[in-house]
Structure formats: structure tokens, C-alpha cells
Write a protein that holds these residues in place. Sequence first.
Motif, PDB file in Angstrom:
ATOM      1  N   VAL A 212      24.308  50.684  45.092  1.00  0.00           N
ATOM      2  CA  VAL A 212      24.437  49.404  45.785  1.00  0.00           C
ATOM      3  C   VAL A 212      24.176  48.242  44.826  1.00  0.00           C
ATOM      4  CG1 VAL A 212      23.396  47.945  47.567  1.00  0.00           C
ATOM      5  CG2 VAL A 212      23.977  50.318  48.071  1.00  0.00           C
ATOM      6  N   SER A 213      23.123  48.330  44.035  1.00  0.00           N
ATOM      7  CA  SER A 213      22.814  47.220  43.123  1.00  0.00           C
ATOM      8  C   SER A 213      23.858  47.111  42.019  1.00  0.00           C
ATOM      9  CB  SER A 213      21.411  47.369  42.539  1.00  0.00           C
ATOM     10  OG  SER A 213      21.291  48.577  41.823  1.00  0.00           O
ATOM     11  N   PHE A 214      24.379  48.225  41.534  1.00  0.00           N
ATOM     12  CA  PHE A 214      25.418  48.189  40.503  1.00  0.00           C
ATOM     13  C   PHE A 214      26.698  47.556  41.059  1.00  0.00           C
ATOM     14  CE2 PHE A 214      28.926  50.180  38.084  1.00  0.00           C
ATOM     15  CZ  PHE A 214      28.589  49.717  36.823  1.00  0.00           C
ATOM     16  N   THR A 215      27.095  47.980  42.244  1.00  0.00           N
ATOM     17  CA  THR A 215      28.311  47.434  42.860  1.00  0.00           C
ATOM     18  C   THR A 215      28.165  45.946  43.166  1.00  0.00           C
ATOM     19  OG1 THR A 215      28.736  49.595  43.851  1.00  0.00           O
ATOM     20  CG2 THR A 215      29.929  47.724  44.774  1.00  0.00           C
ATOM     21  N   LEU A 216      27.034  45.562  43.734  1.00  0.00           N
ATOM     22  CA  LEU A 216      26.803  44.158  44.063  1.00  0.00           C
ATOM     23  C   LEU A 216      26.755  43.292  42.809  1.00  0.00           C
ATOM     24  CD1 LEU A 216      26.242  42.091  46.290  1.00  0.00           C
ATOM     25  CD2 LEU A 216      23.808  42.566  45.982  1.00  0.00           C
ATOM     26  N   SER A 217      26.058  43.755  41.783  1.00  0.00           N
ATOM     27  CA  SER A 217      25.969  42.942  40.561  1.00  0.00           C
ATOM     28  C   SER A 217      27.315  42.889  39.836  1.00  0.00           C
ATOM     29  CB  SER A 217      24.864  43.458  39.639  1.00  0.00           C
ATOM     30  OG  SER A 217      25.078  44.802  39.296  1.00  0.00           O
ATOM     31  N   LEU A 218      28.125  43.952  39.906  1.00  0.00           N
ATOM     32  CA  LEU A 218      29.483  43.901  39.337  1.00  0.00           C
ATOM     33  C   LEU A 218      30.345  42.896  40.087  1.00  0.00           C
ATOM     34  CD1 LEU A 218      30.986  47.364  38.354  1.00  0.00           C
ATOM     35  CD2 LEU A 218      30.730  45.346  36.956  1.00  0.00           C
ATOM     36  N   TRP A 219      30.217  42.864  41.402  1.00  0.00           N
ATOM     37  CA  TRP A 219      30.980  41.914  42.205  1.00  0.00           C
ATOM     38  C   TRP A 219      30.585  40.478  41.859  1.00  0.00           C
ATOM     39  CZ3 TRP A 219      29.378  38.619  46.256  1.00  0.00           C
ATOM     40  CH2 TRP A 219      30.428  38.001  46.951  1.00  0.00           C
ATOM     41  N   ILE A 220      29.286  40.241  41.723  1.00  0.00           N
ATOM     42  CA  ILE A 220      28.803  38.908  41.350  1.00  0.00           C
ATOM     43  C   ILE A 220      29.284  38.550  39.943  1.00  0.00           C
ATOM     44  CG2 ILE A 220      26.728  37.566  40.813  1.00  0.00           C
ATOM     45  CD1 ILE A 220      25.360  39.122  43.133  1.00  0.00           C
ATOM     46  N   ALA A 221      29.207  39.495  39.027  1.00  0.00           N
ATOM     47  CA  ALA A 221      29.661  39.244  37.654  1.00  0.00           C
ATOM     48  C   ALA A 221      31.154  38.964  37.611  1.00  0.00           C
ATOM     49  CB  ALA A 221      29.325  40.439  36.768  1.00  0.00           C
ATOM     50  N   LYS A 222      31.933  39.669  38.401  1.00  0.00           N
ATOM     51  CA  LYS A 222      33.389  39.452  38.440  1.00  0.00           C
ATOM     52  C   LYS A 222      33.693  38.024  38.882  1.00  0.00           C
ATOM     53  CE  LYS A 222      37.501  41.282  40.817  1.00  0.00           C
ATOM     54  NZ  LYS A 222      38.485  40.570  40.312  1.00  0.00           N
ATOM     55  N   ARG A 223      32.983  37.561  39.880  1.00  0.00           N
ATOM     56  CA  ARG A 223      33.192  36.184  40.338  1.00  0.00           C
ATOM     57  C   ARG A 223      32.709  35.176  39.309  1.00  0.00           C
ATOM     58  NH1 ARG A 223      34.563  35.408  45.810  1.00  0.00           N
ATOM     59  NH2 ARG A 223      33.793  33.305  45.512  1.00  0.00           N
ATOM     60  N   ALA A 224      31.639  35.502  38.600  1.00  0.00           N
ATOM     61  CA  ALA A 224      31.077  34.558  37.632  1.00  0.00           C
ATOM     62  C   ALA A 224      31.956  34.412  36.395  1.00  0.00           C
ATOM     63  CB  ALA A 224      29.677  34.999  37.223  1.00  0.00           C
ATOM     64  N   VAL A 225      32.453  35.515  35.875  1.00  0.00           N
ATOM     65  CA  VAL A 225      33.239  35.448  34.628  1.00  0.00           C
ATOM     66  C   VAL A 225      34.740  35.470  34.876  1.00  0.00           C
ATOM     67  CG1 VAL A 225      31.423  36.493  33.248  1.00  0.00           C
ATOM     68  CG2 VAL A 225      33.192  37.940  34.219  1.00  0.00           C
ATOM     69  N   ARG A 226      35.163  35.621  36.134  1.00  0.00           N
ATOM     70  CA  ARG A 226      36.577  35.665  36.499  1.00  0.00           C
ATOM     71  C   ARG A 226      37.349  36.670  35.645  1.00  0.00           C
ATOM     72  NH1 ARG A 226      39.613  31.330  35.703  1.00  0.00           N
ATOM     73  NH2 ARG A 226      38.353  30.652  33.977  1.00  0.00           N
ATOM     74  N   ALA A 227      36.791  37.839  35.494  1.00  0.00           N
ATOM     75  CA  ALA A 227      37.450  38.906  34.743  1.00  0.00           C
ATOM     76  C   ALA A 227      38.135  39.853  35.713  1.00  0.00           C
ATOM     77  CB  ALA A 227      36.434  39.670  33.902  1.00  0.00           C
ATOM     78  N   THR A 228      39.164  40.526  35.224  1.00  0.00           N
ATOM     79  CA  THR A 228      39.842  41.501  36.066  1.00  0.00           C
ATOM     80  C   THR A 228      38.926  42.692  36.290  1.00  0.00           C
ATOM     81  OG1 THR A 228      40.823  42.575  34.159  1.00  0.00           O
ATOM     82  CG2 THR A 228      42.106  40.835  35.205  1.00  0.00           C
ATOM     83  N   SER A 229      39.100  43.374  37.402  1.00  0.00           N
ATOM     84  CA  SER A 229      38.214  44.496  37.706  1.00  0.00           C
ATOM     85  C   SER A 229      38.384  45.630  36.703  1.00  0.00           C
ATOM     86  CB  SER A 229      38.452  45.000  39.122  1.00  0.00           C
ATOM     87  OG  SER A 229      39.777  45.451  39.262  1.00  0.00           O
ATOM     88  N   SER A 230      39.594  45.800  36.137  1.00  0.00           N
ATOM     89  CA  SER A 230      39.765  46.868  35.150  1.00  0.00           C
ATOM     90  C   SER A 230      38.945  46.575  33.897  1.00  0.00           C
ATOM     91  CB  SER A 230      41.237  47.048  34.792  1.00  0.00           C
ATOM     92  OG  SER A 230      41.763  45.870  34.228  1.00  0.00           O
ATOM     93  N   ALA A 231      38.859  45.318  33.494  1.00  0.00           N
ATOM     94  CA  ALA A 231      38.049  44.965  32.326  1.00  0.00           C
ATOM     95  C   ALA A 231      36.565  45.184  32.616  1.00  0.00           C
ATOM     96  CB  ALA A 231      38.294  43.515  31.900  1.00  0.00           C
ATOM     97  N   LEU A 232      36.158  44.944  33.850  1.00  0.00           N
ATOM     98  CA  LEU A 232      34.755  45.149  34.203  1.00  0.00           C
ATOM     99  C   LEU A 232      34.397  46.621  34.290  1.00  0.00           C
ATOM    100  CD1 LEU A 232      33.929  42.509  36.936  1.00  0.00           C
ATOM    101  CD2 LEU A 232      33.012  42.660  34.647  1.00  0.00           C
ATOM    102  N   LEU A 233      35.201  47.382  35.006  1.00  0.00           N
ATOM    103  CA  LEU A 233      34.863  48.781  35.252  1.00  0.00           C
ATOM    104  C   LEU A 233      34.962  49.649  34.006  1.00  0.00           C
ATOM    105  CD1 LEU A 233      36.496  49.264  38.745  1.00  0.00           C
ATOM    106  CD2 LEU A 233      34.090  48.922  38.200  1.00  0.00           C
TER     107      LEU A 233
END
Length: 178
Positions: free
Chosen positions: A57-78
Motif C-alpha cells: 500500500v505505501s509503495f503504491t501510494l508513494s509511486l502514485w504521488i511521485a508520478k503526479r509530482a514528476v509527471r513521468a510515465t508509469s513505465s518509467a516509474l515502474l
Amino acid sequence: MRTVRELRQAGLIAYLASLVIALLVSGLVHWALGGRGLLGWGGFNFYGLLEGLAFVVSFTLSLWIAKRAVRATSSALLTAGLIAPSPARKLAKPIQTLEAVESFEGRLAVLTEDGVPVGVLGLEDNIVPWEEAPVVSGDVAASELSPLFWRYPVVIVADGNTVYGAIRREAFRKYMGV
């Protein structure tokens, strides 16, 4: 506009930050439960499942927050930045370059003088000066071009005097899966 390298770095930093946050939260849950969680380390128990759930839960939530903060594509994040969008020059299709306006047949073309681009023909009714045309560097991430496609049907990809080509709105939408 961000380059592919900048998006990869943003994806790596966001992924690592999310991983650290998730490990810390999971560690805090482990500590709060008195160290009784054994998810995969010596048995399967309820406390271990709580630790694992806290991590996910914390990993998913923090990834979602990071995606919004840096406006990166999900493939680059994951993938921690290992996979990033293509550079614009890979999507660009060759475009005609002309030295004289007389040979223009109404299609999109770049007008040059002594090998230096000076304008774009076919975007509007008249010649659009090179400085005002929608021109991006070849290193810009293709996923970053959407604001330009809101205003223009075509984006020209060039570095200095080297014109790689043009990306049409339809090709961009196909690339983005829209």
C-alpha cells in the motif's frame, strides 16, 4: 520540454524514493508489532501479512504521488527509469526541404537558405518563420509533446540546422495509444 534522460532520472529517483518509503513503513509496522511478522522469512503468519500489506500500500501510494509530482510515465516509474518514452527524432517522419518557394506544392515543407532553416510552409496560409514554428529538439521525450499538439497539427523535430522530420498529430495519438 524534458528529454528522455531527464525522464529516466525522474523515474529512477521517484522509484527509489517510493521503495525507501515502503521499506520504512513496513519496518515501522514490523517494529510496532513486536517483530512477530515473518512474511516469507521463516513462516507465514498474520503479522507478516500486515507487514506485506503495509509495504504494498505505501509503495503504491508513494509511486502514485511521485508520478503526479514528476509527471513521468508509469513505465518509467515502474522500471526505475530503465524504460522511458522514445525521443522525438525516432517518431519524426522525413519532411521535404526547399530552397525556393516556387517549387512548393502545398504540402508541409521546411524552407531553407544556404542549408539553414528559415521557415515552414504548409502550416498556415503563409510562411511561418522558423522561430515561431512548433520546433522541438530531437532529444525531447515524445510523451512531452502533447501541449504542442493542442495548438498545431504538426511538430517539426530539429537540432540546429539538422531537420529530422515532422510528427503529425495522428501519429502522436497512435504512439500515445489514444
